[in-house]
Scaffold this active site. Structure first.
Site: not given
Ligand code: C5P
Length: 299
Positions: A17, A111, A115-118, A151
């Site tokens: 994405k 990294a 969004g590859g992992g998701s 995501d």
């Molecule tokens: O949800 P996900 O595991 O992708 O998020 C990884 C990290 O990114 C969260 O632990 C948080 O530190 C940060 N994050 C955030 N606000 C979001 C999405 C992610 O602060 N809406």
């Protein structure tokens, strides 16, 4: 529940994405941020192939299909891998005793904010739901997926574009009537999502994404390109000088617009045609950018 070894393989593409807008609105007490983001699937995709087994074991084989020029950010192949976490979660929730052999062919850099992992995790939920004959609805899979990453639900949406709110897990799908022609690059070094969020300053008064959505729904690609925004771009540029250099390089290319996707470090430009996107990607590869591709948003 055991379904025995089966020769049937379930295969699907797990699309990447881009975030066409990403507004960070406020920091929340749970450590996340409230955001408003418009995401669109793009043509670039990993491939996931799954076979149910009776052994009760989950086996993951990862094939890296990146160009050699891209320094690889290691992908966890143990229990931290999002595909295996998705499989374990589904097994636990539904008392599945079967296992699976999973092959993941990686083309989406990690990294990168793509969004590859998701997407891999979301696709694993869909394929295992079929392979293990669990008959879960997409709504149920989205609910499960939101615990794996903010995501993941987007990749289980029933359309290629969505406005996502909350921490990114609440979806409103919409249909774009135009594809955007993109050149997407990933510098040698990646960025960590938590770190970029830690350094960002919420921008609650930034323009709402409504006008961008309107342009996409009306099929006006050029106007949509002028409505890109990303609150995470500034902190990403401060944390990773490669992102700043790519920003400056893209400014000199004369594209419709360009910005960071998600928390980076991948960066994309919107071109007037797919031909131009291919031409620019080739030029950037020749100029030493380790990974540069032409692709389009999906409809
Ligand atoms: O949800 P996900 O595991 O992708 O998020 C990884 C990290 O990114 C969260 O632990 C948080 O530190 C940060 N994050 C955030 N606000 C979001 C999405 C992610 O602060 N809406």
């Amino acid at each position: 529940m055991a379904h025995g070894n089966s020769d049937q393989r379930w295969t699907a593409r797990a699309h990447a994405k881009v975030n066409l807008s990403l507004r960070v609105l406020a920091k929340r007490p749970d450590g996340y941020h409230d955001i408003e983001t418009v995401m669109s699937r793009i043509g670039l995709a990993d491939t996931l192939s799954i076979r149910a087994t009776s052994s009760g074991e989950l086996r993951l084989n990862v094939e890296l299909a990146y160009p050699r020029s891209l320094p690889i950010t290691p992908i966890p192949i143990g229990p931290d891998n999002l595909v295996l976490r998705a499989a374990e979660l589904l097994r636990k929730q539904h008392g599945v005793s079967s296992g699976a052999e999973i092959t993941l062919t990686k083309r989406i850099p990690s990294a990168a904010g793509l969004g590859g992992g998701s997407s891999d995790a979301a696709t694993a939920l869909v394929l295992l739901n079929r392979a293990w004959r669990l008959h879960r609805t997409l709504d149920e899979l989205r609910e499960l997926g939101s615990g794996l990453g903010s995501d993941v639900p987007f990749f289980l949406a029933d359309s290629a574009c969505a406005l996502c709110t909350g921490r990114g897990e609440r979806l409103q799908s919409f249909s774009a009537r135009c594809r955007l022609n993109l050149v997407v690059v990933r510098p040698s070094s990646g960025l960590s999502t938590p770190e970029v969020y830690r350094h960002c300053v919420p921008e609650p008064t930034s323009p709402s994404s409504d006008q961008l959505i309107q342009s996409l729904e009306q099929g006006d690609a050029r106007q949509a390109a002028h409505r890109l925004q990303n609150s995470l771009q500034r902190p990403a540029e401060r944390l990773n000088p490669d992102v700043m250099s790519i920003h400056n390089l893209f400014t000199s290319l004369g594209l419709w617009n360009h910005q960071l996707t998600g928390s980076g470090s991948a960066y994309f430009g919107v071109c007037a045609s797919f031909r131009q996107a291919r031409h620019v990607a080739r030029r950037l590869r020749l100029a030493g950018i380790p990974w540069a591709i032409a692709t389009q948003t999906c409809l």
